[in-house]
Design a protein around this motif. Structure first.
Motif, mmCIF file in Angstrom:
data_model
loop_
_atom_site.group_PDB
_atom_site.id
_atom_site.type_symbol
_atom_site.label_atom_id
_atom_site.label_comp_id
_atom_site.label_asym_id
_atom_site.label_seq_id
_atom_site.Cartn_x
_atom_site.Cartn_y
_atom_site.Cartn_z
ATOM 1 N N GLU A 65 0.836 -1.209 0.000
ATOM 2 C CA GLU A 65 0.000 0.000 0.000
ATOM 3 C C GLU A 65 0.870 1.259 0.000
ATOM 4 O O GLU A 65 0.582 2.230 -0.715
ATOM 5 C CB GLU A 65 -0.925 -0.002 1.222
ATOM 6 C CG GLU A 65 -1.973 -1.103 1.222
ATOM 7 C CD GLU A 65 -3.057 -0.882 0.181
ATOM 8 O OE1 GLU A 65 -3.058 0.191 -0.458
ATOM 9 O OE2 GLU A 65 -3.905 -1.770 0.016
ATOM 10 N N THR A 66 1.932 1.241 0.796
ATOM 11 C CA THR A 66 2.838 2.393 0.862
ATOM 12 C C THR A 66 3.497 2.625 -0.490
ATOM 13 O O THR A 66 3.609 3.769 -0.959
ATOM 14 C CB THR A 66 3.918 2.162 1.937
ATOM 15 O OG1 THR A 66 3.286 2.063 3.214
ATOM 16 C CG2 THR A 66 4.920 3.313 1.953
ATOM 17 N N ARG A 67 3.920 1.562 -1.138
ATOM 18 C CA ARG A 67 4.598 1.699 -2.434
ATOM 19 C C ARG A 67 3.648 2.221 -3.509
ATOM 20 O O ARG A 67 4.028 3.057 -4.328
ATOM 21 C CB ARG A 67 5.204 0.362 -2.843
ATOM 22 C CG ARG A 67 6.274 -0.118 -1.876
ATOM 23 C CD ARG A 67 6.951 -1.387 -2.356
ATOM 24 N NE ARG A 67 7.805 -1.948 -1.306
ATOM 25 C CZ ARG A 67 8.847 -2.722 -1.529
ATOM 26 N NH1 ARG A 67 9.192 -3.036 -2.755
ATOM 27 N NH2 ARG A 67 9.561 -3.195 -0.529
ATOM 28 N N LEU A 68 2.431 1.721 -3.500
ATOM 29 C CA LEU A 68 1.453 2.191 -4.479
ATOM 30 C C LEU A 68 1.144 3.675 -4.272
ATOM 31 O O LEU A 68 0.996 4.425 -5.254
ATOM 32 C CB LEU A 68 0.172 1.364 -4.377
ATOM 33 C CG LEU A 68 0.279 -0.099 -4.815
ATOM 34 C CD1 LEU A 68 -1.010 -0.847 -4.494
ATOM 35 C CD2 LEU A 68 0.593 -0.198 -6.312
ATOM 36 N N GLN A 69 1.040 4.094 -3.037
ATOM 37 C CA GLN A 69 0.765 5.502 -2.754
ATOM 38 C C GLN A 69 1.933 6.379 -3.191
ATOM 39 O O GLN A 69 1.730 7.472 -3.743
ATOM 40 C CB GLN A 69 0.491 5.696 -1.264
ATOM 41 C CG GLN A 69 0.027 7.106 -0.912
ATOM 42 C CD GLN A 69 -1.247 7.494 -1.637
ATOM 43 O OE1 GLN A 69 -2.236 6.768 -1.596
ATOM 44 N NE2 GLN A 69 -1.227 8.645 -2.314
ATOM 45 N N LYS A 70 3.156 5.907 -2.973
ATOM 46 C CA LYS A 70 4.326 6.680 -3.396
ATOM 47 C C LYS A 70 4.374 6.807 -4.911
ATOM 48 O O LYS A 70 4.776 7.853 -5.442
ATOM 49 C CB LYS A 70 5.602 6.031 -2.866
ATOM 50 C CG LYS A 70 5.814 6.224 -1.365
ATOM 51 C CD LYS A 70 7.139 5.636 -0.896
ATOM 52 C CE LYS A 70 7.357 5.910 0.581
ATOM 53 N NZ LYS A 70 8.656 5.344 1.064
ATOM 54 N N ALA A 72 1.779 7.002 -6.826
ATOM 55 C CA ALA A 72 0.774 8.015 -7.151
ATOM 56 C C ALA A 72 1.255 9.422 -6.829
ATOM 57 O O ALA A 72 0.888 10.389 -7.506
ATOM 58 C CB ALA A 72 -0.527 7.715 -6.392
ATOM 59 N N ASP A 73 2.111 9.543 -5.804
ATOM 60 C CA ASP A 73 2.552 10.856 -5.334
ATOM 61 C C ASP A 73 3.767 11.400 -6.067
ATOM 62 O O ASP A 73 4.126 12.574 -5.880
ATOM 63 C CB ASP A 73 2.876 10.798 -3.831
ATOM 64 C CG ASP A 73 1.637 10.552 -2.977
ATOM 65 O OD1 ASP A 73 0.515 10.779 -3.477
ATOM 66 O OD2 ASP A 73 1.800 10.112 -1.822
#
Length: 215
Positions: A65-70, A72-73
């Motif tokens: 989840e953290t990697r996917l959010q990064k 996107a950011d």
């Protein structure tokens, strides 16, 4: 494993491939020249550079989840993750491309879930009922290969294994920064003796690495 603990069972292996998640759902070959991919794995980075020397990389850590959010950011073009983790979390629809194992050799044991338990006869007998023998054979061979190569998760190497008609097929690859290609080697072994096969693959691959002056 810590003293008193052992592997009680190996569950059926998910596909060990690495997977690309990219913006615009692009395949690896269709990413723009100089594209930036996120991965914390030297194994993945060096093998991708064999295929696309123009790629750039940024280090990435954290859970999925953290990697996917990064992703996107940031203005990255994509990231590389193990397909098995995405599949088990119900996120396989995010995969832009399943990368073939001849392009990126998977990490040792990638896609395998093992159940750890006490060295207790009754527990081992219980878990034997859910143990997948083919997965167990491949896991033992791959772990023996890793140990023979020096062990450790920071070594940039990969392995592919499968069993057919009682024959264990093993292929290993060692990579080194600064070289245009890794050193790979394949063997066939007895599926009933996976540890011996893994050790033999390591010995023969190390010999080839020395001849190629990789180590």
């Amino acid at each position: 494993l810590p003293a008193g603990l052992t592997i009680g069972a190996y569950l059926p292996r998910e596909r060990p491939n690495d997977a690309l998640i990219s913006k615009g759902n692009r395949k690896l070959k269709d990413l723009p020249c100089g594209a930036t991919l996120a991965t914390g794995s030297l194994r993945r980075k060096l093998q991708l550079l064999e295929y696309r020397p123009d790629l750039n990389f940024v280090d990435l850590r954290g859970n999925i989840e953290t990697r996917l959010q990064k992703l996107a950011d940031h203005h990255w073009d994509g990231l590389i993750l193990a397909y098995s983790g995405l599949q088990r979390l119900g996120k396989s629809e995010l995969v832009s491309e399943m990368l073939p194992t001849d392009l990126i050799y998977p990490a040792v044991g990638q896609g395998i879930i093992a159940i750890e338990c006490r060295e207790d006869f009754e527990l081992l007998a219980l878990f034997a009922g859910v143990n997948d023998r083919m997965t167990q054979t491949c896991a033992l061979a791959e772990r023996a290969f890793l140990e023979g190569m020096g062990g450790g998760c920071q070594i940039p190497l990969g392995v592919v294994s499968h069993i057919q008609a009682g024959v264990l097929y093993l292929s290993g690859k060692f990579l080194l920064e600064g070289r245009c290609s890794g050193v790979r080697h394949s063997i066939q072994g007895d599926a009933d003796q996976p540890v011996l096969a893994g050790k033999r693959l390591a010995e023969e691959l190390l010999t080839l690495c020395r001849q190629a002056q990789c180590i």
